[in-house]
Every structure is written in structure tokens, then in C-alpha cells.
Design an enzyme around this catalytic site. Sequence first.
Site, mmCIF file in Angstrom:
data_model
loop_
_atom_site.group_PDB
_atom_site.id
_atom_site.type_symbol
_atom_site.label_atom_id
_atom_site.label_comp_id
_atom_site.label_asym_id
_atom_site.label_seq_id
_atom_site.Cartn_x
_atom_site.Cartn_y
_atom_site.Cartn_z
ATOM 1 N N TYR A 140 0.922 -1.363 -0.041
ATOM 2 C CA TYR A 140 0.112 -0.095 -0.123
ATOM 3 C C TYR A 140 0.853 1.184 -0.008
ATOM 4 O O TYR A 140 0.617 2.001 -0.825
ATOM 5 C CB TYR A 140 -0.936 0.032 1.258
ATOM 6 C CG TYR A 140 -1.620 1.321 1.525
ATOM 7 C CD1 TYR A 140 -2.410 2.252 0.720
ATOM 8 C CD2 TYR A 140 -1.163 1.967 2.715
ATOM 9 C CE1 TYR A 140 -2.842 3.172 1.049
ATOM 10 C CE2 TYR A 140 -1.851 3.183 3.184
ATOM 11 C CZ TYR A 140 -2.297 3.807 2.249
ATOM 12 O OH TYR A 140 -3.097 5.023 2.376
ATOM 13 N N VAL A 141 1.854 1.067 0.910
ATOM 14 C CA VAL A 141 2.620 2.675 1.007
ATOM 15 C C VAL A 141 3.449 2.691 0.002
ATOM 16 O O VAL A 141 3.705 3.816 -0.635
ATOM 17 C CB VAL A 141 3.571 2.417 2.448
ATOM 18 C CG1 VAL A 141 4.309 3.746 2.412
ATOM 19 C CG2 VAL A 141 2.446 2.483 3.630
#
Length: 250
Positions: A156-157
Site C-alpha cells: 500500500y505505502v
Amino acid sequence: MSQVMSQEFDGKVALVTGATSGIGQAVAMALAVGGAEVIVHGRNAVRGTATVGAITESGGTARFMDADLADPDAVRALAGKAGPVDVLINNAAVYEFGPMLEATVESFDLHMATNVRAPMLLMAALAPGMVERGNGSIINITTGAVSTPVRGGGIYVASKAALDHMTMVWADELGAAGVRVNAVASGPTRTPGMQALGDEVINSLGRATVLGRVGEPSEIAEVVAFLASPRAGFITGAVVDARGGIPALG
Ligand SMILES: NC(=O)c1ccc[n+]([C@@H]2O[C@H](COP(=O)([O-])OP(=O)(O)OC[C@H]3O[C@@H](n4cnc5c(N)ncnc54)[C@H](OP(=O)(O)O)[C@@H]3O)[C@@H](O)[C@H]2O)c1
């Protein structure tokens, strides 16, 4: 209560992706308070209609458009249906957490398609009109976690790090034409998506900020509305930190 100046978005059309929930919904409301005609985007028509209803009841103008941002054809169709857009807020995203060793190709592809490719396609479709009109503002919602390793947040990051970088490159390419591109790196914020992770996760993330709490969607929306407005006319290519502060080590 929103601090957005009334009428500062008069005559402007704003497309807010993921406006059926959380931060996107708060941004849609804030831009509508400022006079923008808001396109509320999402997949869930019930929540989309409710958001439009809340905006119109408070005197604003909004309409709902659905599209699955993981599908590039649907993203292009959304841009076509939206027509000329003056303010684009790339807010919709997926966030699934888990150890990198257990990550699947499907989860990786979903994050990159929704969180990176869709904003890129929307910018590519809508920025030329802004350039032609000599005016426009694009804001990408990313995360403060880009500069701090977050356990379980690898994929996600990474998708948000890509969006931060694209923000700066798009800003460079479009600045001379009067189009500003910025990002807001949000900290932990109390939204339905976060709430699904459970109170324990939310509260521990909140405690890890200098302010010692999670943010409210309206607090992120204020920053977005400021960046979208002429008050931020000399800001472009910035990743604005709205994460409640980074605690000092030691
Ligand atoms: N909340 C936080 O703590 C936090 C922290 C840092 C950054 N952020 C960022 O802030 C933004 C908003 O987060 P949030 O917590 O408000 O999210 P949320 O409550 O989970 O809402 C997500 C929104 O994105 C839309 N969406 C997701 N996948 C989609 C897809 N494939 N196609 C179309 N729409 C899709 C959803 O629409 P439907 O439900 O209608 O499909 C919904 O409106 C995201 O970019 C997130 O990464 C959030």
C-alpha cells in the site's frame, strides 16, 4: 465547521474520487461549501446518493458518477463523462495490510491499478483541458507513512510513494501552463475504511502521532480545499504533511 471561503470555487467543476466515504466525502463537502459543482465518484450508489443529498441539502451542487478505478476503461469513461474538470482530487484508494512474504500478485496489482494507474489516467485525461484553459488544480491523497516503514503496509505505502513522485513530475510538466499539482500526505484518520481495521489499530496509530490522536476527515479536507484554492496559488509539486506530527526518537 469548514473554514473554506464561500464562493472561492464558484464556476469550478471538481471531481473527487472515492467521495462516497471518509476523507473523499469530507473533501466533496468542503469544495461544495466553497461553491464548486462537485462530481461525487465511487462505486457504492447508495452512499454516493447520500453524499450528493447532504451537499444539495446544504445548498451546494453535486452529482454522482460510478466507476471501478481498477478497470482502466472505466477510468477513461469516467473522465469522458465528467467533461471539463477544474479541480481533480485523486482520493480513492485500497489499503490492504499484511506481511510482504504473504503478499499476492492479485493484491499487488489491485493496489497499483487503483492507487497509481487510475490517478495517472485521470490526470492524463483531464490535465490537457486545464492546460488549454490555463488553470487547474490536482491534488493526490497519499500517506505520511511514505517516510516511515509501516509494518504490513509494504505494498500500500509503495503505491502511495509512487503517487508522491508522480505528483512532483506532473507539477513540473504542467506548472508553466498554470496547472498546479500537489499531494496531501494524510496521517491516521477516522474513516469507515480505517474503522474496518478495528479500534485497537486506529488508536495505536493515533498514539504514534505527536498530537496523540487520529485525525478527522474534515481536518484533511481543510488542507485539500486550501491547496485547491487560489489561496495556494504559489504552491505546486508539494507533498503537504497532514499527519499529526512525527514523534522524535529517543
Ligand atoms: N484513513 C486514513 O487513516 C488514511 C491515512 C493516510 C492516507 N489515507 C488515504 O486517504 C484516502 C481516503 O481514505 P479513507 O480512509 O477515507 O478511505 P475509505 O473510507 O476506505 O473510502 C475509500 C473510498 O475509495 C473508493 N474506492 C476504493 N476502491 C475503489 C475502486 N476500485 N473504484 C472506485 N472507488 C474506489 C470507495 O468507494 P466505494 O466504497 O463507493 O466503492 C470509497 O469512497 C485514500 O487515498 C487513503 O489511502 C487514509
